[in-house]
Design an enzyme around this catalytic site. Structure first.
Site, mmCIF file in Angstrom:
data_model
loop_
_atom_site.group_PDB
_atom_site.id
_atom_site.type_symbol
_atom_site.label_atom_id
_atom_site.label_comp_id
_atom_site.label_asym_id
_atom_site.label_seq_id
_atom_site.Cartn_x
_atom_site.Cartn_y
_atom_site.Cartn_z
ATOM 1 N N ARG A 234 0.859 -1.180 0.000
ATOM 2 C CA ARG A 234 0.000 0.000 0.000
ATOM 3 C C ARG A 234 0.899 1.235 0.000
ATOM 4 N NH1 ARG A 234 -3.434 -2.675 -1.648
ATOM 5 N NH2 ARG A 234 -5.537 -3.058 -0.860
ATOM 6 N N ASP A 258 4.380 -0.448 -6.980
ATOM 7 C CA ASP A 258 3.119 -0.770 -7.659
ATOM 8 C C ASP A 258 1.980 0.030 -7.046
ATOM 9 O OD1 ASP A 258 1.572 -2.347 -9.565
ATOM 10 O OD2 ASP A 258 0.670 -3.288 -7.791
ATOM 11 N N GLU A 263 -2.457 7.563 -5.025
ATOM 12 C CA GLU A 263 -2.791 6.923 -6.301
ATOM 13 C C GLU A 263 -4.260 7.064 -6.688
ATOM 14 O OE1 GLU A 263 -1.790 2.775 -5.205
ATOM 15 O OE2 GLU A 263 -3.904 2.282 -5.518
ATOM 16 N N HIS A 295 -0.628 -0.203 -9.804
ATOM 17 C CA HIS A 295 -1.431 -1.137 -8.993
ATOM 18 C C HIS A 295 -1.932 -2.309 -9.841
ATOM 19 C CE1 HIS A 295 -3.632 -1.121 -4.910
ATOM 20 N NE2 HIS A 295 -3.512 -2.359 -5.352
#
Ligand code: NAD
Length: 332
Positions: A234, A258, A263, A295
């Site tokens: 996260r 990622d 985000e 993500h």
């Protein structure tokens, strides 16, 4: 049950409709993210189905309850975006998909490590331009390197297994050590020792108040100079502004992400015709030793199938009044 599906992408529709053939619920798909302005879309629905960047804070939970919603079905594992206490207080049940494919995320983690180490992202662009020089592309052998795995649950344990396959020395840190990882040869150490000794550090713990900016200025300074850091867990586990300073000084040798703290307003959307508004993210994109994916670690066929099937099974179990092993919150 009539279920409002938020943050829908074409692949969500395809996999959820396929899984729903065995359940027969009425699925209503919305592109919009669930938040204060979009709760009216759930009016008349028994449940909502949400993903990682939908937000259920206390106000949204209250609005959903007023709209007649009784169930929040997360089609993901992490649940930092849902105020569970508020949901419970407003009579809502919250279910999630605790495990769908730990392999998907673990394999993507290894993809980031291998790509950053061997500069695949740069080599790809270079070769397409007809530039076959190797300057700047030198990596290191993974064999014998020390990798620190923070959080050794479902995903972390698969990461440990994959790293052991590369003959890496694995240091692990978790508030609840996993015997499977000990059997795989990981050594549990304190967080401080892990940070001091690792050539690569990878994050697999959940985001919670106690893990917010787990990797910040102090943690980065305590790491080996030139360390590689990977975050597929996260975004807010990492203080991205501190990471930029560590990248500029060379203390951080490579960064693979990622996930990103901010985000929610960017990922999963095509913003290629717009000016990027997030200056920290924009700065991260300028480093040759930073590799960011949006993500996508979970994004395999197997994972999407498992997510859809478990989500529909959760909804059906709730409709039947059956046991809910995947419940995170129940009406107070
Ligand atoms: P899990 O619950 O199986 O494992 C999490 C582990 O973290 C547990 O062993 C737990 O004891 C440990 N932990 C909790 N608090 C900790 C702390 N303060 N310090 C160290 N360890 C701590 O979860 P999982 O399925 O392995 O998923 C891990 C995380 O990966 C999720 O929370 C989610 O945020 C993230 N995730 C990302 C993607 C993606 O597509 N990028 C997909 C799925 C999950």
């Amino acid at each position: 049950m009539r279920i409002a599906i938020f943050s829908t992408k074409p692949y969500d529709t395809a996999f959820l409709e396929q899984a729903n053939l065995a359940h027969g619920h009425e699925l209503v798909f919305f592109d919009a993210r669930l938040g204060p302005k979009t709760t009216p879309l759930a009016q008349g629905c028994d449940g909502v189905c949400i993903f990682v960047n939908d937000c259920v804070d206390a106000a949204v939970a209250a609005a959903l309850a007023r709209a007649g919603v009784r169930l929040i079905a997360l089609r993901c594992a992490g649940f930092n975006n849902v105020d569970l206490a508020a949901a419970s207080a407003h009579g809502l049940t919250v279910v999630r998909v605790p495990a769908y494919s730990p392999h998907a995320v673990a394999e993507h983690t290894l993809a980031l490590i291998l790509s950053l180490n061997r500069r695949i992202h740069r080599a790809y662009a270079r070769v397409r331009e007809g530039n076959f020089t190797l300057d700047g592309l030198m990596g290191f052998d993974l064999v014998g390197r020390t990798v620190g795995v923070i959080g050794t649950g479902r995903i972390g344990a698969v990461v440990v297994r994959l790293l052991r396959g590369f003959d890496c020395r694995v240091l692990a840190y978790d508030v609840a050590p996993n015997p499977e990882c000990v059997a795989l040869g990981a050594d549990y150490v304190s967080l401080g020792d892990l940070l001091r000794q690792s050539d690569i550090v990878t994050l697999h713990c959940p985001l919670a108040p106690e893990t917010y900016h787990l990797i910040g200025q102090d943690a980065l300074a305590s790491m080996k100079p030139g360390v590689m850091l990977i975050n597929t867990s996260r975004g807010a586990l990492l203080d991205a502004a501190a990471a930029i300073e560590a990248l500029k000084s060379g203390q951080l040798g490579a960064l693979g992400l990622d996930v990103y703290e901010e985000e929610a307003d960017m990922f999963f959307e095509d913003l290629s015709n717009r000016v990027l508004q997030d200056d920290i993210f924009a700065r991260l994109l300028t480093f040759p030793n930073v590799l960011i994916t949006g993500h996508q670690a979970f994004f395999t066929r197997e994972a999407l199938t498992a997510i859809a099937e478990t989500t529909l099974a959760n909804i059906s179990a709730f409709a039947r009044g059956a046991d809910l092993p995947n419940a995170l919150a129940r009406p107070a």
